[in-house]
Design a protein around this motif. Sequence first.
Motif, PDB file in Angstrom:
ATOM      1  N   GLY A  49       7.020   0.849   7.637  1.00  0.00           N
ATOM      2  CA  GLY A  49       6.563   1.811   6.726  1.00  0.00           C
ATOM      3  C   GLY A  49       7.578   2.802   6.663  1.00  0.00           C
ATOM      4  N   MET A  50       8.154   3.454   7.566  1.00  0.00           N
ATOM      5  CA  MET A  50       8.974   4.303   7.370  1.00  0.00           C
ATOM      6  C   MET A  50      10.392   3.651   6.600  1.00  0.00           C
ATOM      7  N   GLU A  51      10.765   2.696   6.907  1.00  0.00           N
ATOM      8  CA  GLU A  51      11.718   1.819   5.821  1.00  0.00           C
ATOM      9  C   GLU A  51      11.361   1.999   4.526  1.00  0.00           C
ATOM     10  N   VAL A  52      10.273   1.851   4.300  1.00  0.00           N
ATOM     11  CA  VAL A  52       9.689   1.637   2.826  1.00  0.00           C
ATOM     12  C   VAL A  52       9.797   2.922   2.304  1.00  0.00           C
ATOM     13  N   GLY A  53       9.429   3.976   3.199  1.00  0.00           N
ATOM     14  CA  GLY A  53       9.429   5.585   2.640  1.00  0.00           C
ATOM     15  C   GLY A  53      10.792   5.730   2.479  1.00  0.00           C
ATOM     16  N   HIS A  54      11.875   5.348   3.385  1.00  0.00           N
ATOM     17  CA  HIS A  54      13.242   6.031   2.929  1.00  0.00           C
ATOM     18  C   HIS A  54      13.675   5.210   1.865  1.00  0.00           C
ATOM     19  N   ALA A  55      13.390   3.883   1.735  1.00  0.00           N
ATOM     20  CA  ALA A  55      13.973   3.048   0.382  1.00  0.00           C
ATOM     21  C   ALA A  55      13.538   3.628  -0.851  1.00  0.00           C
ATOM     22  N   VAL A  56      12.101   3.743  -0.915  1.00  0.00           N
ATOM     23  CA  VAL A  56      11.515   4.209  -2.228  1.00  0.00           C
ATOM     24  C   VAL A  56      11.880   5.654  -2.655  1.00  0.00           C
ATOM     25  N   ALA A  57      12.214   6.428  -1.807  1.00  0.00           N
ATOM     26  CA  ALA A  57      12.864   7.978  -1.920  1.00  0.00           C
ATOM     27  C   ALA A  57      14.249   7.729  -2.411  1.00  0.00           C
ATOM     28  N   GLN A  58      14.865   7.024  -1.677  1.00  0.00           N
ATOM     29  CA  GLN A  58      16.401   7.126  -2.067  1.00  0.00           C
ATOM     30  C   GLN A  58      16.673   6.364  -3.428  1.00  0.00           C
ATOM     31  N   GLN A  59      15.954   5.416  -3.840  1.00  0.00           N
ATOM     32  CA  GLN A  59      16.141   4.749  -5.023  1.00  0.00           C
ATOM     33  C   GLN A  59      15.609   5.648  -6.097  1.00  0.00           C
ATOM     34  N   GLY A  60      14.802   6.704  -5.879  1.00  0.00           N
ATOM     35  CA  GLY A  60      14.203   7.234  -6.953  1.00  0.00           C
ATOM     36  C   GLY A  60      12.953   6.671  -7.408  1.00  0.00           C
ATOM     37  N   MET A  61      12.288   6.005  -6.787  1.00  0.00           N
ATOM     38  CA  MET A  61      11.277   4.988  -7.349  1.00  0.00           C
ATOM     39  C   MET A  61       9.907   6.122  -8.260  1.00  0.00           C
ATOM     40  N   THR A  62       9.622   5.741  -9.294  1.00  0.00           N
ATOM     41  CA  THR A  62       8.497   6.300 -10.044  1.00  0.00           C
ATOM     42  C   THR A  62       7.328   5.875  -9.558  1.00  0.00           C
ATOM     43  N   ARG A  63       6.269   6.889  -9.862  1.00  0.00           N
ATOM     44  CA  ARG A  63       5.043   6.649  -9.782  1.00  0.00           C
ATOM     45  C   ARG A  63       4.608   5.263 -10.310  1.00  0.00           C
ATOM     46  N   GLN A  64       4.915   5.205 -11.553  1.00  0.00           N
ATOM     47  CA  GLN A  64       4.710   4.016 -12.176  1.00  0.00           C
ATOM     48  C   GLN A  64       5.072   2.522 -11.651  1.00  0.00           C
ATOM     49  N   GLU A  65       6.452   2.695 -11.165  1.00  0.00           N
ATOM     50  CA  GLU A  65       7.052   1.697 -10.463  1.00  0.00           C
ATOM     51  C   GLU A  65       6.225   1.302  -9.043  1.00  0.00           C
ATOM     52  N   ALA A  66       5.913   2.351  -8.508  1.00  0.00           N
ATOM     53  CA  ALA A  66       5.159   2.323  -7.208  1.00  0.00           C
ATOM     54  C   ALA A  66       3.922   1.791  -7.455  1.00  0.00           C
ATOM     55  N   ASN A  67       3.098   2.257  -8.334  1.00  0.00           N
ATOM     56  CA  ASN A  67       1.759   1.719  -8.775  1.00  0.00           C
ATOM     57  C   ASN A  67       1.864   0.317  -8.803  1.00  0.00           C
ATOM     58  N   ASP A  68       2.754  -0.269  -9.511  1.00  0.00           N
ATOM     59  CA  ASP A  68       3.093  -1.856  -9.946  1.00  0.00           C
ATOM     60  C   ASP A  68       2.770  -2.606  -8.614  1.00  0.00           C
ATOM     61  N   ILE A  69       3.931  -1.966  -7.687  1.00  0.00           N
ATOM     62  CA  ILE A  69       4.113  -2.664  -6.228  1.00  0.00           C
ATOM     63  C   ILE A  69       2.880  -2.548  -5.473  1.00  0.00           C
ATOM     64  N   ALA A  70       2.306  -1.384  -5.559  1.00  0.00           N
ATOM     65  CA  ALA A  70       0.967  -1.137  -4.732  1.00  0.00           C
ATOM     66  C   ALA A  70      -0.075  -2.211  -5.155  1.00  0.00           C
ATOM     67  N   LEU A  71      -0.212  -2.441  -6.388  1.00  0.00           N
ATOM     68  CA  LEU A  71      -1.071  -3.298  -6.913  1.00  0.00           C
ATOM     69  C   LEU A  71      -0.919  -4.638  -6.392  1.00  0.00           C
ATOM     70  N   LYS A  72       0.297  -4.903  -6.501  1.00  0.00           N
ATOM     71  CA  LYS A  72       0.995  -6.500  -5.761  1.00  0.00           C
ATOM     72  C   LYS A  72       0.227  -6.600  -4.300  1.00  0.00           C
ATOM     73  N   LEU A  73       0.702  -5.336  -3.799  1.00  0.00           N
ATOM     74  CA  LEU A  73       0.243  -5.637  -2.309  1.00  0.00           C
ATOM     75  C   LEU A  73      -1.220  -5.617  -2.019  1.00  0.00           C
ATOM     76  N   LEU A  74      -1.970  -4.625  -2.833  1.00  0.00           N
ATOM     77  CA  LEU A  74      -3.496  -4.626  -2.493  1.00  0.00           C
ATOM     78  C   LEU A  74      -4.046  -6.145  -2.904  1.00  0.00           C
ATOM     79  N   ALA A  75      -3.381  -6.904  -3.531  1.00  0.00           N
ATOM     80  CA  ALA A  75      -3.998  -8.342  -4.259  1.00  0.00           C
ATOM     81  C   ALA A  75      -3.749  -9.071  -3.068  1.00  0.00           C
TER      82      ALA A  75
END
Lengths: 460, 215
Positions: A384-410
């Motif tokens: 979880g923390m590695e994901v947090g560091h990664a998405v912050a440093q790569q500047g992930m947008t909410r839209q991009e994060a939403n797409d990945i979150a939906l894939k994970l939820l599935a």
Amino acid sequence: MSTPYRLWEIQKRSNDGPQCDEDDFLPKIFTPKLKQVVKKYGIQWDRKTVLPTDEDLADRVWLAGWELFRDVGLYNTDTHRMIRLSDAEIKEALYMHPGQYWVGAGKDAVLWKHRQIEDRNPPFCIFSPDCTCSEELHYSMCVAFLKEPLLDGFCAPILEDTMGMKIRSASPFEINGCTQHIYNLRLAAKQVGRPGVFFVAVGTAEHDTGQIAVSNNEWGVRTTDSRIIGTLTEFKTADTLLNRVVHCAQYGCYVGNLTGPIYGGWCGGAEGVAVTLVAYSLNGLCIYGAVYNQHFPFHLNWGSNTTRELLWPIAVAGQALGRNSRLLYTSNGFSNAGPMTEMVFYETACHALVSTVTSWDLWEMASARNKYRNRATPLEARLGMEVGHAVAQQGMTRQEANDIALKLLAKYEHMAANAPMGKEYQECYDVPTALPTQEHFDMYRRVKDELANMGVTFPY
Amino acid sequence: MSLERLCQALEEGAQEEAERIAKDLLNQKIDSKATVDRLVATMQKVGDRFARLEIFLPEMMMSGQTMASVMQILGPKISQSAGAAAALMKGKVVLGTVKGDLHEIGKNIVKLMLEATGFEVKDLGYDVDPLAFIKEAEALKADFIAASALMTTTMPHQKEIIDLLKDKGLRGKYKVVIGGAPTTQEWAEKIGADLYCYDAGSAPRLMAQLIAKPS
């Protein structure tokens, strides 16, 4: 942030605030007001979206949370009175919060700073299994967690026994358990070479006496550490909790306000949870003098917060707080699945992703719904923390994060009700060395690679 | 027709309307047993919807309060029918959150579910001394002592209730039911509880089954 003047101005309201019978507080005051502000500010949950990008919605949730807190206040179950604040007092408290604090000591001290939405600064990472554990495993679990590189702070598992005897709240056993808890922590921190690391301690103390007994800058909980003080669900407190507020203010340690609004309970649905999270943040700041808020909204039936009815309020409340305040607030994950299952890794990754991009700091991970003894390990929190560091440093947008979150939820949402409970710590970790077994590590690595393929750019 | 409307008002938690219809029913010839069965079935339906979170606690609470108020109005009429009265008296329960524990949302949901489905409940609140559970059970001539704990450090107080019952020679007199987030079937067996309820929704059914079982 509470000055002594404010501390006593506010404590006094336990004695002379508006009176209300306890049975009436939630059904006649809290829930009607919450429903009113949800309607007034037009807050609506969109089930299809995990991370909305509607900033006007975030600002309306902020206003609704403010109004809820101002008009309802906090109910003291001992005095049957409501502690309420004015708009001016809430504004003053928000103005006085510096937005950052140095926590921990010496070389291990860390600057904890307010984050913005889509902030490139990594989240502040508090590792915590949240679960209870056997006396014989407590020290090893402390070491295992304190070995984690991304750890900025640590909240250790709760001891169930002390010297072979079951700990009973508010009894001498609890004081003894608290002493044992902090000694294990201090030794573990020293042995792994992080003697000044920031602790949130001690979770073994359910009662104020246990908490106060271990305040000691030499061997106990230091003034560079933190306590968390709970708010009873929903919007209630008691003298045993306010005793801790006064003690911590006078001792000089950091305070976090612990809240768990319930989806399906008095908050109603996702909209109510989002508004309540904001209101709780103001409550923590103003009434507990909390420098940070520690939120774990959860599902009434499952006791988790990794499905969309909880991820949406987390995402919306995070944006409301990020845009409108300089507060510090951690998002505490509660997974359905237990350790050494692929599901717990997916759930933790999704929770951390959604939280980080919407301005939260991280507090991971209460595995297996935080229900079972020894059923949490550092490895799911690490991911979880590695994901947090990664998405912050790569500047992930909410839209991009939403797409990945939906894939994970599935991958896991359909299993929420009947999630695998996984294994206990000693089945996933070698207890003497406090390191994960190969099988456990391989599973973590597989899921991490899968996340990388989805677009999470891990630094290593 | 009135009964239909009453059940609908109950489902919607429309207390004033339900009270009005119930008062009308007092002046009509009704089958008390059938009326009670329908009302209990409606509450079970409300409970099932709540269990699936199609409705939330405040709505469930409103239906529960409406049911209580309707039963108060219809009570004298219903008590004349042995069958109806039996359907409304599945058992007497002394309920509380154990000593040192200030959490009560789960306990309150259990109370609602039990009352709505025909149990008489004496709610002792939270932070309840183990001995108080027993004293109240004796006074009420209860069938069940139901103890909730939300913290691992307050779970031992569930065991204390059972230990005290044994010491007082009263263990066989009451069915001890436990629940709460950190509790498990394993814990219930370890301390010798009669029943573990894994969630509030399951409590009425499991408790009714337990009391129906020959001891």
